[in-house]
Design an enzyme around this catalytic site. Structure first.
Site, short mmCIF file in Angstrom:
data_model
loop_
_atom_site.label_atom_id
_atom_site.label_comp_id
_atom_site.label_asym_id
_atom_site.label_seq_id
_atom_site.Cartn_x
_atom_site.Cartn_y
_atom_site.Cartn_z
N LYS A 30 0.92 -1.07 -0.04
CA LYS A 30 -0.14 -0.23 -0.03
C LYS A 30 0.88 1.28 -0.15
CE LYS A 30 -4.53 0.79 0.14
NZ LYS A 30 -5.41 -0.35 -0.47
P1 NAD Z 1 -12.70 7.74 -3.51
O1 NAD Z 1 -11.78 8.76 -3.04
O2 NAD Z 1 -13.21 7.44 -4.72
O3 NAD Z 1 -14.11 8.01 -2.67
C1 NAD Z 1 -14.01 8.34 -1.27
C2 NAD Z 1 -15.44 8.75 -0.86
O4 NAD Z 1 -15.54 9.11 0.70
C3 NAD Z 1 -15.82 10.38 -1.38
O5 NAD Z 1 -17.18 10.39 -1.94
C4 NAD Z 1 -15.38 11.06 -0.32
O6 NAD Z 1 -16.06 12.34 -0.59
C5 NAD Z 1 -15.88 10.42 0.79
N1 NAD Z 1 -15.34 10.58 2.17
C6 NAD Z 1 -14.18 11.29 2.32
N2 NAD Z 1 -13.86 11.53 3.64
C7 NAD Z 1 -15.30 11.33 4.21
C8 NAD Z 1 -15.97 11.56 5.41
N3 NAD Z 1 -15.00 12.15 6.54
N4 NAD Z 1 -17.12 11.21 5.91
C9 NAD Z 1 -17.75 10.66 4.74
N5 NAD Z 1 -17.42 10.47 3.40
C10 NAD Z 1 -16.14 10.91 3.20
O7 NAD Z 1 -12.01 6.39 -2.52
P2 NAD Z 1 -12.55 5.05 -3.16
O8 NAD Z 1 -11.63 4.23 -4.05
O9 NAD Z 1 -14.09 4.86 -3.23
O10 NAD Z 1 -12.23 4.17 -1.59
C11 NAD Z 1 -13.12 4.13 -0.46
C12 NAD Z 1 -12.74 3.14 0.34
O11 NAD Z 1 -12.87 1.76 -0.35
C13 NAD Z 1 -11.26 3.30 1.07
O12 NAD Z 1 -11.30 2.63 2.42
C14 NAD Z 1 -10.38 2.50 0.06
O13 NAD Z 1 -9.19 1.82 0.66
C15 NAD Z 1 -11.38 1.15 -0.02
N6 NAD Z 1 -11.26 0.47 -1.28
C16 NAD Z 1 -11.13 0.89 -2.40
C17 NAD Z 1 -10.86 0.15 -3.75
C18 NAD Z 1 -11.14 0.77 -5.17
O14 NAD Z 1 -10.90 -0.15 -6.05
N7 NAD Z 1 -11.04 1.98 -5.36
C19 NAD Z 1 -10.72 -1.21 -3.54
C20 NAD Z 1 -10.56 -1.73 -2.24
C21 NAD Z 1 -10.93 -0.98 -1.27
#
Ligand code: NAD
Length: 440
Positions: free
Chosen positions: A131
């Site tokens: 990561k």
């Molecule tokens: P992203 O940046 O696309 O979206 C994150 C979302 O969370 C946004 O809508 C943002 O506004 C919101 N956010 C941020 N701070 C916040 C808060 N304090 N309260 C409420 N909402 C808040 O990120 P993502 O890729 O969707 O990732 C989200 C989660 O999923 C993370 O934990 C990431 O590690 C996990 N994840 C993502 C993937 C992937 O393929 N993108 C894969 C596995 C796990």
């Protein structure tokens, strides 16, 4: 257990004489590492894992911290810090996302890298975990600044990454655009196109069909399977989703498509509630135009914490870590938590949820769809032959379903909850690989 212990008694006693000594493992100290260690220890106890295997498995193999001097659009030079942690090569090259967020730290990346190792092991993927990320507020960076940050970070990582070594992917605030810059920078450094250096690329640059939706789709597959086990369905469920980005927006769309009523949504700007259902398509169009949910007219505005306590059957944390804690776990009014985010629930909250009969689909099973399709992308890059969307979804469904059943059969057999079962399956696989290599 804290993130500070580890190491043999011999080293502990040597270090104890040093006034300013850092305890073994002290580098990784962070709330997320504390959570990861507590969960790992519980699973290691259940498996009866010997102390050498625990020492070998827990801490990351290596980490790199880089300084990124970035020219802002204003002309000012600003230093940002970037991290990459590679947890273990036991099962293959390492793989894991790159996030841009204000809370990124070495300890956070260490915990997330450990979870990536376990996720890959659980899904049967030939990767270890990694990561990385850059500590910054992506909402305050222009597109040109994001490009400079990404290219600089990629350049600094060239010596420690590669298709046979470590393969980055998207995570918070990164996506196809950043992966394209990353791949281009790496290719310039090595002197030839290297699409396999990252996954999550646009299809035209060697990305795979289906990667964009994979994490959200995988989480939806797990939610459906759990609801079916409980004699329910998505069609009869109210859903509340925290986070409306790469993952949360796909889950909202997929669950609504399957008949669920989405009663609450939120992003960093705030939340919106509508007991009769939010029009997800309208919310997506609003965010496409306005960047954030704030001001979306399709419901009543609410706070980010408040929305977690909305009465619903299914709660989906899809934003940040440590959102369900001892402070709010007892107040949640849901039957099922679908952990799309990494590390959204603390160990203390887990106990409360378990006692209250709330089902939890643990993060590294629930959100494994992303890395699974990333693996398919890497396979396609290696063969330079590309699959149809139908092929990708069929293989994704098969892998997620197999992992899901492995977890729930273990849970039943050992009478433990889903997270402990997922850890048991994954830790046992990594431990076996270490043993076969002669590492322990
Ligand atoms: P992203 O940046 O696309 O979206 C994150 C979302 O969370 C946004 O809508 C943002 O506004 C919101 N956010 C941020 N701070 C916040 C808060 N304090 N309260 C409420 N909402 C808040 O990120 P993502 O890729 O969707 O990732 C989200 C989660 O999923 C993370 O934990 C990431 O590690 C996990 N994840 C993502 C993937 C992937 O393929 N993108 C894969 C596995 C796990």
């Amino acid at each position: 257990m804290t993130g500070e212990r580890r190491g043999s008694g011999g080293w502990d006693s040597v270090l104890a004489h040093e006034a300013h000594a850092v305890a073994p493992g002290g580098e990784w100290r962070s709330e997320l590492w504390r959570v990861a260690v507590a969960q790992f220890d519980a699973a290691a106890d259940l498996l009866g894992l010997d102390p050498d295997a625990r020492t070998r498995l827990l801490e990351p193999r290596r980490a790199i911290v880089v300084n990124l001097p970035i020219r802002r659009d204003s002309g000012e030079m600003q230093s940002l810090t970037g991290y990459r942690v590679q947890h273990t090569f036991a099962l293959g090259p390492t793989k894991g996302g790159v996030r841009y967020a204000p809370g990124v730290s070495l300890g956070e990346c260490a915990a997330l890298a450990l979870w990536m190792s376990l996720k890959c092991a659980l899904l049967g993927l030939p990767f270890g975990g990694a990561k990385g990320g850059v500590r910054c507020d992506p909402n305050r960076l222009s597109e040109a600044e994001m490009e400079r940050v990404t290219r600089r970070f990629a350049s600094e990582l060239v010596p420690v990454i590669g298709p046979d070594q470590d393969i980055p992917a998207p995570d918070m605030a990164t996506g196809e655009r950043e992966m394209s810059w990353f791949m281009d920078t790496y290719s310039q450094h090595v002197g030839h196109p290297t699409p396999g250096i990252v996954t999550g690329k646009p299809v035209v640059l060697g990305g795979t069909a289906g990667r964009r939706a994979a994490t959200g789709l995988g989480a939806t597959i797990c939610a459906e399977a759990t609801l079916e086990r409980l004699g329910r369905s998505l069609a009869s469920s109210r859903v509340a989703i925290q986070g409306f980005g790469n993952v949360g927006a796909v889950i909202a769309t997929e669950m609504a498509k399957r008949g669920a009523t989405v009663v609450a949504l939120c992003d960093v700007s705030g939340g919106v509630l509508a007991p009769d259902g939010i029009d997800v398509e309208a919310a997506l169009s609003w965010v496409a135009e306005n960047r954030f949910l704030r001001g979306f007219p399709g419901g009543v505005p609410c706070g980010r914490e408040e929305m977690l306590e909305t009465p619903c059957e299914v709660l989906v944390p899809a934003a940040l870590e440590c959102q369900v804690t001892a402070a709010n776990a007892g107040r949640l009014e849901c039957d099922l938590i679908v952990e799309a985010a990494n590390g959204p629930t603390t160990p203390e909250a887990d106990e409360i949820l378990y006692k209250n009969g709330v089902n939890v689909i643990p993060d590294f099973l629930c959100n494994a769809g992303g890395v699974t399709v990333s693996y398919f992308e890497q396979v396609q890059n290696t063969y330079n032959y590309y699959w149809t969307l139908e092929d990708v979804y069929k293989q994704l469904d098969a892998k997620m379903t197999k992992a899901y059943h492995a977890v729930y059969e273990t849970a039943q057999k050992h009478k433990v909850h889903g997270r402990q079962a997922a850890y048991m399956v994954a830790v046992a696989r990594v431990a076996e690989a270490c043993k076969l290599r002669g590492w322990v």
